[in-house]
Design a protein around this motif. Structure first.
Motif, short mmCIF file in Angstrom:
data_model
loop_
_atom_site.label_atom_id
_atom_site.label_comp_id
_atom_site.label_asym_id
_atom_site.label_seq_id
_atom_site.Cartn_x
_atom_site.Cartn_y
_atom_site.Cartn_z
N ARG A 1 -12.94 -25.25 -36.03
CA ARG A 1 -13.78 -24.37 -36.82
C ARG A 1 -13.18 -24.22 -38.21
O ARG A 1 -12.00 -23.97 -38.38
CB ARG A 1 -13.89 -23.00 -36.17
CG ARG A 1 -14.31 -23.03 -34.73
CD ARG A 1 -15.77 -23.31 -34.55
NE ARG A 1 -16.60 -22.25 -35.08
CZ ARG A 1 -17.89 -22.12 -34.87
NH1 ARG A 1 -18.51 -23.03 -34.12
NH2 ARG A 1 -18.58 -21.13 -35.37
N TYR A 2 -14.03 -24.37 -39.22
CA TYR A 2 -13.57 -24.26 -40.60
C TYR A 2 -14.14 -22.98 -41.21
O TYR A 2 -15.04 -22.34 -40.67
CB TYR A 2 -14.02 -25.47 -41.42
CG TYR A 2 -13.45 -26.77 -40.91
CD1 TYR A 2 -12.17 -27.18 -41.28
CD2 TYR A 2 -14.20 -27.59 -40.06
CE1 TYR A 2 -11.66 -28.38 -40.81
CE2 TYR A 2 -13.68 -28.78 -39.59
CZ TYR A 2 -12.41 -29.17 -39.98
OH TYR A 2 -11.89 -30.35 -39.51
N GLY A 3 -13.61 -22.60 -42.33
CA GLY A 3 -14.11 -21.44 -43.04
C GLY A 3 -13.51 -20.12 -42.58
O GLY A 3 -14.13 -19.07 -42.77
N LEU A 4 -12.33 -20.16 -41.93
CA LEU A 4 -11.69 -18.91 -41.55
C LEU A 4 -11.30 -18.13 -42.80
O LEU A 4 -10.80 -18.69 -43.77
CB LEU A 4 -10.44 -19.19 -40.70
CG LEU A 4 -10.65 -19.76 -39.30
CD1 LEU A 4 -9.31 -20.01 -38.64
CD2 LEU A 4 -11.50 -18.83 -38.46
N GLY A 5 -11.50 -16.82 -42.74
CA GLY A 5 -11.13 -15.97 -43.85
C GLY A 5 -9.62 -15.90 -44.02
O GLY A 5 -8.86 -16.25 -43.10
N PRO A 6 -9.15 -15.43 -45.17
CA PRO A 6 -7.69 -15.39 -45.38
C PRO A 6 -6.98 -14.46 -44.42
O PRO A 6 -5.90 -14.78 -43.93
CB PRO A 6 -7.57 -14.91 -46.84
CG PRO A 6 -8.88 -14.26 -47.16
CD PRO A 6 -9.90 -14.97 -46.35
N LEU A 7 -7.58 -13.30 -44.14
CA LEU A 7 -6.94 -12.37 -43.22
C LEU A 7 -6.95 -12.91 -41.79
O LEU A 7 -5.98 -12.74 -41.04
CB LEU A 7 -7.63 -11.01 -43.28
CG LEU A 7 -7.46 -10.24 -44.59
CD1 LEU A 7 -8.22 -8.92 -44.55
CD2 LEU A 7 -5.98 -9.98 -44.87
N THR A 8 -8.05 -13.57 -41.40
CA THR A 8 -8.10 -14.14 -40.06
C THR A 8 -7.10 -15.28 -39.90
O THR A 8 -6.44 -15.41 -38.87
CB THR A 8 -9.52 -14.64 -39.76
OG1 THR A 8 -10.44 -13.57 -39.94
CG2 THR A 8 -9.63 -15.15 -38.34
N GLY A 9 -7.00 -16.12 -40.92
CA GLY A 9 -5.99 -17.18 -40.87
C GLY A 9 -4.58 -16.63 -40.81
O GLY A 9 -3.73 -17.14 -40.06
N PHE A 10 -4.33 -15.58 -41.58
CA PHE A 10 -3.01 -14.94 -41.55
C PHE A 10 -2.73 -14.35 -40.17
O PHE A 10 -1.61 -14.49 -39.63
CB PHE A 10 -2.93 -13.86 -42.62
CG PHE A 10 -1.67 -13.05 -42.59
CD1 PHE A 10 -0.48 -13.58 -43.05
CD2 PHE A 10 -1.67 -11.75 -42.10
CE1 PHE A 10 0.70 -12.85 -43.01
CE2 PHE A 10 -0.52 -11.00 -42.06
CZ PHE A 10 0.68 -11.55 -42.52
#
Length: 394
Positions: A312-321
């Protein structure tokens, strides 16, 4: 103050583990503050803020788990003797562990607060000042009482869990007349192995919960009213409540079955006339099951979730963190639990070396344990990840 003195006199490896706990607490605290910033910046979207706060349970849980495992690996031998000499007895050790854990987590929470205020633009005059103002709700007054309440949650829970984990336990008495019979019947094949370590009781329940969770994940992905869907973080879409319940049951089942599965693998290694290498590896794995089994289950759960969302692409910065934070905490917890198990059997290792065992033999036994665990755990995590990815359309 005593916790500060103990921390100052600790070895570099101990300080590194404490810094890991502080870093994990800092990451979790920043996520909680980011949700608070979103809430003050979007006062009319309280439902989304509550959903985001609910998803923060996952990084908070892995941070607390890491703090507890690190507290159990502290060099408690001399501390225990010192506490007894001071009149505190063994009951002082849980209090010291709770204070040390709280100190580490409070340090991380303080760092997260400074970074959060700096990225909001509330602290000026430094590089990257206000770099994330739009995401963190800059321009709106921040309720410091709510911020301090959120930051205090992880230190309080971690300190309590560390104290409970290290509380003195009384071993159940074993009837003396039963011991010779167990020793005589321990190795009917003549291998010389002593009686087996008692197996953890969670494997059947964990396997049942995992199977139920996987079934719900597959069957709960049917047509659902759009208003009843639960949004996932980071643009992963939304799922039905039944799917979310299936994921939760699967995660709990894997964590619960970790010790029992590890013990069963240890028995499998030492089955049918084992040699010295297989016997040592199997018995060591059975002894380590209570320590490394549950962190191994957490790591498998995190690895399955990461594999499920890897495409899945397009993860937000906070979700990726948050994803990176959870993965690092789970890996660090598993490695720390392995170190705890190594420290627990150091006297046995020293006795084997005195009896003539070579370091190469001990390394081969450790490699055999690791190979068996990987050969079983990796396919199991892959299967769980495939089922978990079905509701996401992958």
């Amino acid at each position: 103050m005593f916790s500060l003195r103990v921390a100052r006199g600790s070895r570099p490896t101990v300080l590194f583990r404490r810094l890991l706990v502080a870093g994990a607490a800092a990451g979790t605290g920043f996520l909680l503050l980011a949700i608070l910033g979103y809430a003050v910046g979007h006062p009319g979207d309280s439902t989304s803020a509550l959903v985001r706060l609910g998803w923060c349970v996952i990084p908070s849980a892995v941070t607390v788990h890491l703090a507890v495992v690190v507290a159990r690996t502290e060099p408690n031998g001399r501390l225990r003797a010192g506490l007894v000499a001071a009149g505190l007895g063994q009951r002082g050790l849980p209090l010291l562990a709770a204070a040390s854990t709280a100190l580490n987590c409070v340090l991380g929470s303080a760092i997260s607060l400074v970074v959060f205020l700096h990225l909001r633009g509330d602290i000026s005059g430094s590089p990257f000042d206000g770099a994330a103002a739009g995401v963190l709700g800059a321009g709106h007054p921040l309720p410091f009482a709510a911020a301090l309440t959120l930051l205090a949650a992880v230190p309080l829970i971690a300190a309590t869990a560390a104290a409970v984990s290290l509380r003195p336990r009384q071993a159940a008495p074993v009837p003396a007349e039963a011991e010779p019979e167990e020793d005589e019947e321990a190795s009917p094949d003549g291998s010389g192995a002593p009686s087996a370590v008692r197996a953890p009781a969670g494997l059947p329940w964990g396997a049942a919960l995992t199977a139920i969770g996987l079934t719900i994940e597959v069957s709960g992905d049917g047509p659902t009213h759009p208003g009843s869907l639960i949004p996932l973080p980071g643009g992963l879409g939304a799922v039905a409540p039944a799917v979310l319940a299936g994921w939760a049951l699967t995660a709990v089942g894997m964590v619960l079955s970790g010790p029992g599965l590890t013990h069963a693998l240890g028995r499998l290694i030492a089955v049918y006339h084992p040699g010295a290498l297989r016997l040592l590896a199997g018995r060591a794995l059975q002894e380590e099951a209570h320590r490394v089994g549950r962190p191994l289950g957490v790591l498998c759960t995190v690895a399955s979730a990461a594999y499920a969302v890897a495409g899945r692409y397009g993860l937000g910065p906070l979700t990726g963190f948050a994803t990176v934070l959870v993965a690092v905490c789970a890996t660090a917890t598993a490695l720390t639990a392995t170190l705890e198990a190594k420290l627990a059997r150091r006297h046995t290792t020293a006795a084997l070396i005195q009896l003539g065992a070579s370091t190469a033999f001990l390394r081969n036994a450790a490699a055999l344990r690791a190979a068996v665990l990987l050969a079983v755990v990796v396919p199991l995590a892959w299967i769980v990840a495939k089922f978990a990815a079905l509701p996401l359309g992958m």
